[in-house]
Motif scaffolding. Sequence first.
Motif, PDB file in Angstrom:
ATOM      1  N   ILE A 517      48.324 -12.417 -18.410  1.00 13.77           N
ATOM      2  CA  ILE A 517      48.620 -13.200 -17.209  1.00 13.77           C
ATOM      3  C   ILE A 517      47.359 -13.303 -16.361  1.00 13.77           C
ATOM      4  CG2 ILE A 517      50.078 -13.367 -15.153  1.00 13.77           C
ATOM      5  CD1 ILE A 517      52.199 -11.777 -16.729  1.00 13.77           C
ATOM      6  N   PRO A 518      46.680 -14.451 -16.382  1.00 13.03           N
ATOM      7  CA  PRO A 518      45.409 -14.589 -15.670  1.00 13.03           C
ATOM      8  C   PRO A 518      45.528 -14.486 -14.160  1.00 13.03           C
ATOM      9  CG  PRO A 518      45.685 -16.334 -17.308  1.00 13.03           C
ATOM     10  CD  PRO A 518      47.004 -15.660 -17.152  1.00 13.03           C
ATOM     11  N   PHE A 519      46.519 -15.213 -13.603  1.00 12.45           N
ATOM     12  CA  PHE A 519      46.611 -15.191 -12.143  1.00 12.45           C
ATOM     13  C   PHE A 519      47.958 -15.719 -11.650  1.00 12.45           C
ATOM     14  CE2 PHE A 519      43.926 -18.939 -13.344  1.00 12.45           C
ATOM     15  CZ  PHE A 519      44.835 -19.962 -13.071  1.00 12.45           C
ATOM     16  N   TYR A 520      48.205 -15.406 -10.366  1.00 13.88           N
ATOM     17  CA  TYR A 520      49.324 -15.983  -9.627  1.00 13.88           C
ATOM     18  C   TYR A 520      48.722 -16.975  -8.637  1.00 13.88           C
ATOM     19  CZ  TYR A 520      51.418 -11.538 -11.197  1.00 13.88           C
ATOM     20  OH  TYR A 520      51.831 -10.466 -11.943  1.00 13.88           O
ATOM     21  N   SER A 521      49.117 -18.224  -8.743  1.00 13.96           N
ATOM     22  CA  SER A 521      48.500 -19.276  -7.936  1.00 13.96           C
ATOM     23  C   SER A 521      49.151 -19.410  -6.564  1.00 13.96           C
ATOM     24  CB  SER A 521      48.612 -20.628  -8.647  1.00 13.96           C
ATOM     25  OG  SER A 521      47.931 -20.620  -9.868  1.00 13.96           O
ATOM     26  N   GLN A 522      48.349 -19.871  -5.612  1.00 14.99           N
ATOM     27  CA  GLN A 522      48.886 -20.350  -4.361  1.00 14.99           C
ATOM     28  C   GLN A 522      49.383 -21.784  -4.562  1.00 14.99           C
ATOM     29  OE1 GLN A 522      45.291 -19.369  -1.755  1.00 14.99           O
ATOM     30  NE2 GLN A 522      46.977 -19.013  -0.331  1.00 14.99           N
ATOM     31  N   ALA A 523      50.299 -22.209  -3.724  1.00 18.98           N
ATOM     32  CA  ALA A 523      50.703 -23.613  -3.721  1.00 18.98           C
ATOM     33  C   ALA A 523      49.640 -24.410  -2.972  1.00 18.98           C
ATOM     34  CB  ALA A 523      52.054 -23.773  -3.047  1.00 18.98           C
ATOM     35  N   VAL A 524      49.154 -25.477  -3.602  1.00 21.85           N
ATOM     36  CA  VAL A 524      48.170 -26.368  -2.978  1.00 21.85           C
ATOM     37  C   VAL A 524      48.709 -27.781  -3.092  1.00 21.85           C
ATOM     38  CG1 VAL A 524      45.784 -27.141  -2.942  1.00 21.85           C
ATOM     39  CG2 VAL A 524      46.315 -24.824  -3.727  1.00 21.85           C
ATOM     40  N   GLN A 525      48.981 -28.415  -1.951  1.00 23.10           N
ATOM     41  CA  GLN A 525      49.556 -29.749  -1.942  1.00 23.10           C
ATOM     42  C   GLN A 525      48.819 -30.623  -0.926  1.00 23.10           C
ATOM     43  OE1 GLN A 525      53.861 -29.102  -1.325  1.00 23.10           O
ATOM     44  NE2 GLN A 525      54.059 -28.796  -3.527  1.00 23.10           N
TER      45      GLN A 525
END
Length: 558
Positions: A517-525
């Motif tokens: 599991i490389p990463f947990y992303s932030q939401a970017v909109q």
Amino acid sequence: MKQKMFYYVVIAALILSACGGGSKATTPSVVPTVIPSVVRIGYANGPDSLNPGVAVLAEAYTIYELVYDSMYDLNLDGTYSPSLAESASHSDDGLIYTYKIKQGIKWHDGQPLTAKDLAFTYNLNKAHEDFPTIHSYTKHFQKIEAPDDSTVIITLDQSIPNMESQLLFQYILPEHIWKDHSVGEAATKFENLAMIGSGPFKMKEYKQNEFVRLEANKDYFHGAPKVDEVIFQVFQSPDVMVQAIKSGQVDLITTMTNTAVESLKSAPNVKVVTGSPMSPDLTDIIINQTDPKNCPTADGGICSGHPALLDKNVRLAMAYAVDKKKLIDVVALGLATPGIALIPSGMGDWFNSSIKDYPFDPDKANQILDAAGYKDANGDGIRDMPDGSKSLTFRLNWPTSSVVGPRMSELLNEMWGKIGIKLEMQAVEDNALTAKCCPALDYDIMIWGWVADPDPNTMLIIPATDQIATGYNETGYSNPRYDELYQKQGVELDFAQRKAMVWEMQQIIHDDVVYIIPFYSQAVQAYRTDRFTGWLTDKTKLMLEDVSSLMIIEPVKK
């Protein structure tokens, strides 16, 4: 609805000619023309199905949230609130739940929605083990009945700690339509193109992999949306989608390559917002490790995974060779945190924060492969199986809608190349990749991701052995201890004891290197500031395509 009105004047002159007569003109009339307010949302992928029973992609669930109702709503602060339910109660032993349903609700075709529709839906979902996601929510539903039009009674075989989350995504379907598509394969084959629901938006037009066009339900029982239509337009290229919001072709984009963030920040009339995702998600490297004896051949299983991936030593070496910091810096441009467990860190206490991740150590990775007998037999730079039958050349796929897949695959090829592993890289259209994956298991490695429910149960079921045949278990992993814990945590009422089980399950998955599991992303909109106002950007969670924003936004006054 407040919106700019446009007028046109139609002037007609009637000339009357008569002896000694004159001419007379009609009185000018002013006729208002209402311009519909249409929100256009750029989407990287369309729904895989309009049938809630069979869909697995998050994009489908976004549409369901707008078209259908369920017993509860999930708020942007992570709490639940009643939707169709007027009241709820349960017996002292936690086995019988009684719901009173709001009255006067109509389906989009004008028929009344009653408690019998809820009972029908829950019984439909319970009857169909071939519903990959929805069926699991009914696991402990022993009996569902509607003694009258306003009452639903659910009897459980065991008390459970998460009744709200089990009802949250069971979208209520109209019995008068679905009763003819409820038995056997008819339920999974029903395309549901009319998509009659009771939610704030109605299906107006749909073209697969092109767009979904919804119109406002002006009679919605929670109040009508302030816009007239919402169109989800699919873009095959993330770059084209970014250009579309810059030009004003769309009003909102929900995903973007992080390299586009800076250019959008400086674009006129565009606002970029970041925050915690509505549903915590994870990007994961999915490894096909299906034991041939578990291949679901009766359900279309092909199970063509590379045999080396069955060896934990190979998976472990791959984990040590992944530089997560570089992936976050280059692929996510810092807008992510390192991934560790199957449960994302955004799920609070359910996330096992005690897990120690595999550090980036290519030397150790090479040592592991050397000790396990994976040598470079012919000096071509690629290691071979200990028996010399195959080289460690793995197929790597990702969905075409992925904004991280292309760059991440290049970096993984570089990282794993340093330990003697070669990748054959290819993007695959989302639905085609789903077919290759689940339950065909016709791949080696995939880059994809999961979106989590508020309760850990739905994420934890993914690696369960009995989910291999349903396609929900996309790695083919099987572990009896894990399966045992999954069953126990699902009915454990004591929070501390359940948490301990959930943490142990995450540790098992990490130790067995089921995923990397490389990463947990932030939401970017990003959204246009010159078209609509009222987007909910200051809440605990960020999801502008959610019903919470689409119900309240309104056109900017000119």
